[in-house]
Write an enzyme that holds these catalytic residues in place. Structure first.
Site, PDB file in Angstrom:
ATOM      1  N   ASP A   1      -0.742  -5.225  -4.157  1.00  0.00           N
ATOM      2  CA  ASP A   1      -1.755  -5.661  -5.234  1.00  0.00           C
ATOM      3  C   ASP A   1      -2.483  -4.776  -5.914  1.00  0.00           C
ATOM      4  O   ASP A   1      -3.244  -4.355  -5.128  1.00  0.00           O
ATOM      5  CB  ASP A   1      -2.181  -7.189  -4.717  1.00  0.00           C
ATOM      6  CG  ASP A   1      -2.831  -7.843  -6.084  1.00  0.00           C
ATOM      7  OD1 ASP A   1      -1.912  -8.213  -6.815  1.00  0.00           O
ATOM      8  OD2 ASP A   1      -3.991  -8.148  -5.914  1.00  0.00           O
TER       9      ASP A   1
ATOM     10  N   GLU B   1       1.649  -2.030  -7.443  1.00  0.00           N
ATOM     11  CA  GLU B   1       1.393  -2.700  -8.814  1.00  0.00           C
ATOM     12  C   GLU B   1       0.410  -1.767  -9.395  1.00  0.00           C
ATOM     13  O   GLU B   1      -0.938  -1.637  -8.825  1.00  0.00           O
ATOM     14  CB  GLU B   1       0.485  -4.178  -8.606  1.00  0.00           C
ATOM     15  CG  GLU B   1       0.493  -4.578  -9.847  1.00  0.00           C
ATOM     16  CD  GLU B   1      -0.268  -6.174  -9.731  1.00  0.00           C
ATOM     17  OE1 GLU B   1      -0.059  -6.826 -10.371  1.00  0.00           O
ATOM     18  OE2 GLU B   1      -1.226  -6.136  -8.908  1.00  0.00           O
TER      19      GLU B   1
END
Length: 679
Positions: A322, A359
């Site tokens: 993330d 990401e």
């Protein structure tokens, strides 16, 4: 990082005579280990001062540090704007492998029981070009599954139930990517609103599975029971040939803003674990209140050790990071693709073969880094997402409103063929994780039903969630009984799925998109733990039809290597495991500049031939037509091609198998795709 690194063996290491703990803090002046009574877990039975070495590692031991023993850390240190020491606080060991709740709602570390019999089960090791990712929520995937015993629904055991595994295998995906399953907590703001953090992007500890996703029996089953249920889930998925990828949140922690709850890192060494200025104000590149400082070697080591633990002790197959740009920010706060942590993750032999997905952005300056990560990484490609949505949705809406689409087909072609303009030749098309939707944003069905977000239920007056949905509702906002609108929406979903699963790159499907799940227009449903977000297991007839299309597309991708090249081709060369690509217009002629760019010429024919190393030679023809009018195409003539056999038509789920010759003319339905095998 070499084994002589002084930061090795952090956390508790237990043996027959008890255990020793090692914890890092450069700023503390004293750290005390508190060992709690086995009979009365609120009572500290031992206070053990730890000693500090030259590298900032504090260590000590106790015969009581054995599996099941609860313990905490208390740290003393200097005052000042960058420090938050409070020796009255019982802190979580950053390396704790077990966590339990206290009577007052706090948390305690405990020494974990790691015992588990893998019975020889090994990782599936699915090649990256054969991988199809299914992004799902560990609770939501089975919460409504009627085939799962009620007491197991919404648990790790429920995900590993025969019915759930059978569904994933029948669908044809190869890996399940779970939203965060590290132990997390709900943010204080949500608690005051009576809401919850459902997605889990608020990590409390990087080594423990989220206990609430375990069955009641495991939660009350004593030391090691939750971990055993988690490992049992991984074992059963592996036995079925399915890989497990974890969405991991290292960029920030649940300690929130500088005045937020202190549970671990802040109390141990706020000055070194979190990015901040000289006045102690946090530098937040995550939007979550704090940012872990990966210019600090101990923070880098914390991430690396967590990955090693999950990849080896828990047999996890891959990780999706993330806001991964934050992990690559140096001491100045600038992103560096050669950051020591990013390189260590790729080069660590104990992470060899593990799938690494970034990401590739955060909200800080220079935070959008799609294509900017180095070798060994795949990246979420939001440019792919937006261009595919635009081609099939917003461009169609614009053409209806203004008589012409705003753009031609050239940009879509670059996404179909692997996004070579974004990723380097060395990295190839598998560096691109192709997706049309993810957990955040509208679902695939909602993209065709809503022009605007509908997030009032999130408690922020519809302010949260993106306003840039790249969606088109086909003239009616939300549910409708209009047959023409429903037909257009369903075909658009098929076009979006077809584009995703027939593109070069690494595809990711969001759970439920394969049959048209809706969240009623909510594009940021992070704070809902209800049927709004749980995977439905009862479907309408049109959803069963769409599910059959999804299975067919996944089978076609699996059967045709030309659709999944490993490398980019080079003009004039034969590159092994690449795809030779030829592009034709609707007349069957090579594409001209006008064909690529004209908004009135949104039709192409894409002939792709594999250059095999490990599979048989394969050639396909994909025809894409992006206007809402019928179009006649002439099938291209090409050396070695004698016929084209229809495999799939997005406008007709039940189209018969037909064989055509080069030069034959076909009529394409408005806004549709057709796939052929070229022989």
């Amino acid at each position: 990082m070499p084994e002589t690194d002084p930061l090795t063996d952090l956390g508790v290491r237990s043996g027959p005579e008890g255990g020793r703990i090692r914890v890092w803090s450069a700023s503390a002046t004293a750290i005390e280990l508190c060992v709690f009574s086995e009979k009365d877990p609120s009572w500290v039975a031992e206070y053990i001062p730890l000693s500090k070495d030259a590298s900032g590692v504090w260590s000590g031991g106790s015969p009581s540090l054995r599996p099941g023993t609860q313990y905490s850390l208390r740290a003393t240190g200097p005052t000042g704007p960058t420090h938050r020491f409070d020796p009255s606080l019982h802190l979580i060991d950053p390396y704790a492998r077990g966590l339990s709740r206290t009577a007052d709602g706090g948390w305690r570390s405990y020494v974990q029981d790691e015992a588990f019999d893998w019975a020889g089960t090994s990782k599936p090791n699915v090649p990256l070009d054969h991988t199809v990712i299914y992004e799902a929520h560990a609770k939501g995937i089975s919460k409504l599954n009627p085939a799962v015993p009620e007491e197991l629904r919404g648990t790790y055991a429920g995900l590993a139930h025969d019915s759930a595994i059978g569904y994933l295998k029948d669908l044809g995906v190869t890996a399940i990517e779970l939203l965060p399953v590290h132990q997390f907590v709900t943010e204080q703001r949500l608690v005051t609103q009576g809401l919850v953090n459902y997605w889990g992007y608020n990590t409390l500890n990087f080594f423990t599975p989220h206990a609430a996703y375990a069955s009641r029996a495991a939660q009350s089953g004593g030391t090691g029971a939750v971990l055993r249920e988690f490992k049992g889930m991984v074992k059963l998925l592996h036995e079925a040939g399915l890989e497990v990828i974890l969405d991991v949140v290292f960029n920030h922690t649940a300690e929130e803003t500088v005045d937020g709850p202190t549970s671990s890192l802040r109390g141990l060494d706020n000055a070194n674990y979190y990015r901040q200025d000289a006045r102690g104000r946090y530098i937040d590149t995550t939007g979550c209140g704090n940012t872990v400082d990966f210019g600090t070697p101990a923070a880098q080591r914390l991430v690396l050790d967590s990955l090693r633990y999950w990849a080896n002790e828990v047999q996890i197959d891959g990780f999706r990071f993330d806001l991964a740009a934050t992990l690559g920010r140096d001491a100045r706060g600038d992103f560096d693709p050669e950051h020591p942590l990013l390189r260590a993750i790729v080069d660590d032999p104990r992470l060899a073969g593990v799938k690494l997905i970034a990401e590739p952005w955060d909200i800080g300056a220079g935070g959008w880094q799609v294509g900017g990560f180095g070798r060994g990484w795949s990246e979420w490609n939001d440019d792919y997402r937006d261009r595919v949505r635009d081609f099939w949705l917003t461009d169609i809406g614009a053409a209806r409103a203004h008589g012409v689409a705003p753009i031609g087909i050239g940009q879509l072609a670059s996404k179909l063929s692997g996004s070579a303009g974004v990723f380097s030749q060395e990295r190839g098309p598998l560096a691109s994780v192709n997706f049309v939707t993810a957990h955040d944003g509208l679902t695939l069905a909602d993209l065709t039903a809503y022009n605007h977000k509908h997030n009032l239920g999130n408690g922020e007056n519809n302010r949260d969630g993106t306003d840039s949905n790249h969606s088109f509702n086909y003239g009616i906002e939300g549910p409708t009984h209009d047959a023409a609108v429903l037909s257009a929406r369903e075909k658009a979903i098929r076009n979006l799925l077809g584009t995703l699963l027939l593109s070069a790159g690494l595809p990711m499907i969001t759970a439920g998109d394969e049959f048209g799940r809706s969240q009623r227009g909510n594009n940021n449903a992070y704070c809902h733990d209800s049927e709004l977000v749980w995977l439905p297991w009862e479907r309408e007839d049109w959803q069963d039809d769409l599910l059959r299309v999804s299975k067919r597309l996944l089978a076609l991708r699996r059967e045709h290597p030309a659709l999944r090249p490993v490398r980019y081709g080079i003009f004039g060369e034969t590159v092994p495991s690449a795809t030779q690509m030829d592009w034709f217009n609707k007349e069957g002629l090579s594409m001209s500049a006008r064909d690529w760019d004209s908004p009135t010429e949104r039709t192409l024919q894409y002939l792709a031939a594999s250059t095999p190393e490990f599979e048989e030679f394969n050639r396909i023809l994909l025809i894409v037509h992006g206007l809402e009018v019928e179009e006649t195409v002439c099938l291209p003539e090409h050396e070695g091609v004698a016929s084209y056999e229809l495999l799939w038509n997005s406008a007709d789920d039940h189209a018969p198998i037909e064989t055509h010759a080069p030069g034959d003319e076909l009529t394409l339905a408005p806004a549709s795709m057709q796939l052929f095998q070229a022989r």
